[in-house]
Design a protein around this motif. Sequence first.
Motif, PDB file in Angstrom:
ATOM      1  N   ILE A  14     -20.326  -6.435  16.070  1.00 37.97           N
ATOM      2  CA  ILE A  14     -19.430  -6.616  15.181  1.00 37.97           C
ATOM      3  C   ILE A  14     -19.205  -7.998  14.863  1.00 37.97           C
ATOM      4  CG2 ILE A  14     -17.133  -6.147  14.126  1.00 37.97           C
ATOM      5  CD1 ILE A  14     -17.628  -3.360  15.817  1.00 37.97           C
ATOM      6  N   GLU A  15     -19.103  -8.694  13.616  1.00 39.91           N
ATOM      7  CA  GLU A  15     -18.761 -10.266  13.192  1.00 39.91           C
ATOM      8  C   GLU A  15     -17.429 -10.359  12.506  1.00 39.91           C
ATOM      9  OE1 GLU A  15     -22.241 -11.329  10.765  1.00 39.91           O
ATOM     10  OE2 GLU A  15     -23.622  -9.901  12.010  1.00 39.91           O
ATOM     11  N   ASN A  16     -17.047  -9.399  11.910  1.00 36.48           N
ATOM     12  CA  ASN A  16     -15.557  -9.486  11.169  1.00 36.48           C
ATOM     13  C   ASN A  16     -14.989  -8.266  11.178  1.00 36.48           C
ATOM     14  OD1 ASN A  16     -15.834 -12.452  10.413  1.00 36.48           O
ATOM     15  ND2 ASN A  16     -17.591 -11.735   9.099  1.00 36.48           N
ATOM     16  N   ALA A  17     -13.738  -8.209  11.124  1.00 39.02           N
ATOM     17  CA  ALA A  17     -12.949  -6.975  11.139  1.00 39.02           C
ATOM     18  C   ALA A  17     -11.595  -7.053  10.411  1.00 39.02           C
ATOM     19  CB  ALA A  17     -12.748  -6.330  12.463  1.00 39.02           C
ATOM     20  N   TRP A  18     -11.302  -5.885   9.538  1.00 40.00           N
ATOM     21  CA  TRP A  18     -10.118  -6.255   8.772  1.00 40.00           C
ATOM     22  C   TRP A  18      -9.435  -4.715   8.791  1.00 40.00           C
ATOM     23  CZ3 TRP A  18     -15.077  -7.265   6.826  1.00 40.00           C
ATOM     24  CH2 TRP A  18     -15.498  -8.589   6.813  1.00 40.00           C
ATOM     25  N   GLN A  19      -8.041  -4.686   8.514  1.00 39.17           N
ATOM     26  CA  GLN A  19      -7.532  -3.378   8.528  1.00 39.17           C
ATOM     27  C   GLN A  19      -7.328  -3.127   7.018  1.00 39.17           C
ATOM     28  OE1 GLN A  19      -3.818  -3.212  10.524  1.00 39.17           O
ATOM     29  NE2 GLN A  19      -3.294  -0.962   9.917  1.00 39.17           N
ATOM     30  N   PHE A  20      -7.321  -2.000   6.541  1.00 36.56           N
ATOM     31  CA  PHE A  20      -6.891  -1.445   4.991  1.00 36.56           C
ATOM     32  C   PHE A  20      -6.014  -0.269   5.170  1.00 36.56           C
ATOM     33  CE2 PHE A  20      -7.352   1.215   1.334  1.00 36.56           C
ATOM     34  CZ  PHE A  20      -7.190   0.197   0.392  1.00 36.56           C
ATOM     35  N   VAL A  21      -5.009  -0.744   4.432  1.00 43.86           N
ATOM     36  CA  VAL A  21      -3.885   0.516   4.483  1.00 43.86           C
ATOM     37  C   VAL A  21      -3.900   1.158   2.992  1.00 43.86           C
ATOM     38  CG1 VAL A  21      -1.558   1.505   4.673  1.00 43.86           C
ATOM     39  CG2 VAL A  21      -2.670  -0.485   6.264  1.00 43.86           C
ATOM     40  N   ALA A  22      -4.375   2.599   2.814  1.00 49.36           N
ATOM     41  CA  ALA A  22      -4.439   3.129   1.475  1.00 49.36           C
ATOM     42  C   ALA A  22      -2.944   3.332   1.142  1.00 49.36           C
ATOM     43  CB  ALA A  22      -5.452   3.980   1.583  1.00 49.36           C
ATOM     44  N   SER A  23      -3.071   3.693  -0.365  1.00 49.66           N
ATOM     45  CA  SER A  23      -1.570   4.001  -0.915  1.00 49.66           C
ATOM     46  C   SER A  23      -1.103   5.292  -0.396  1.00 49.66           C
ATOM     47  CB  SER A  23      -1.722   4.222  -2.376  1.00 49.66           C
ATOM     48  OG  SER A  23      -2.607   5.029  -2.721  1.00 49.66           O
ATOM     49  N   ASP A  24      -1.756   6.041   0.378  1.00 50.95           N
ATOM     50  CA  ASP A  24      -1.248   7.264   0.908  1.00 50.95           C
ATOM     51  C   ASP A  24      -0.811   7.089   2.432  1.00 50.95           C
ATOM     52  OD1 ASP A  24      -3.681   7.266   2.275  1.00 50.95           O
ATOM     53  OD2 ASP A  24      -4.371   9.199   1.685  1.00 50.95           O
ATOM     54  N   GLY A  25      -1.066   6.063   2.958  1.00 49.16           N
ATOM     55  CA  GLY A  25      -0.663   5.551   4.363  1.00 49.16           C
ATOM     56  C   GLY A  25      -1.706   5.557   5.266  1.00 49.16           C
ATOM     57  N   THR A  26      -2.883   5.940   4.898  1.00 52.16           N
ATOM     58  CA  THR A  26      -3.870   6.204   5.737  1.00 52.16           C
ATOM     59  C   THR A  26      -4.683   4.696   6.318  1.00 52.16           C
ATOM     60  OG1 THR A  26      -4.780   8.260   4.577  1.00 52.16           O
ATOM     61  CG2 THR A  26      -6.472   7.133   5.799  1.00 52.16           C
ATOM     62  N   LYS A  27      -4.844   4.583   7.339  1.00 52.19           N
ATOM     63  CA  LYS A  27      -5.253   3.316   7.877  1.00 52.19           C
ATOM     64  C   LYS A  27      -6.888   3.265   8.015  1.00 52.19           C
ATOM     65  CE  LYS A  27      -1.051   1.989   9.910  1.00 52.19           C
ATOM     66  NZ  LYS A  27      -0.304   1.608  11.249  1.00 52.19           N
ATOM     67  N   TYR A  28      -7.330   2.310   7.682  1.00 48.51           N
ATOM     68  CA  TYR A  28      -8.955   2.086   7.883  1.00 48.51           C
ATOM     69  C   TYR A  28      -9.432   1.052   8.522  1.00 48.51           C
ATOM     70  CZ  TYR A  28      -9.305   5.777   4.193  1.00 48.51           C
ATOM     71  OH  TYR A  28      -9.216   6.972   3.459  1.00 48.51           O
ATOM     72  N   LEU A  29     -10.309   1.086   9.248  1.00 46.26           N
ATOM     73  CA  LEU A  29     -10.758  -0.356  10.017  1.00 46.26           C
ATOM     74  C   LEU A  29     -12.281  -0.530   8.904  1.00 46.26           C
ATOM     75  CD1 LEU A  29     -11.183  -2.499  12.105  1.00 46.26           C
ATOM     76  CD2 LEU A  29     -12.523  -0.683  13.426  1.00 46.26           C
TER      77      LEU A  29
END
Length: 77
Positions: A14-29
């Motif tokens: 894995i070269e880069n990683a980011w967190q995304f939080v959707a409008s419903d609160g679901t967290k994604y990597l």
Amino acid sequence: MTVVVDAVHSGYPIENAWQFVASDGTKYLLFQSSGAIYQTDMSGAPVQIASVTYQQRTDAVQAFGSMYFTNRVQGLW
């Protein structure tokens, strides 16, 4: 330290990683491995969401309810 995702393809770390939080609160990597961007909410296997030029550094930012990516070759998407 807990290893969450080690590698998607054998031999491609894995070269880069980011967190995304959707409008419903679901967290994604979201992460880059080789020439692809993947996403997972940790409930299943990572899913490829984009292809990228792996020789170029990719960066991302969460804004306006979306995730935006860019690198020196493909511009903003």
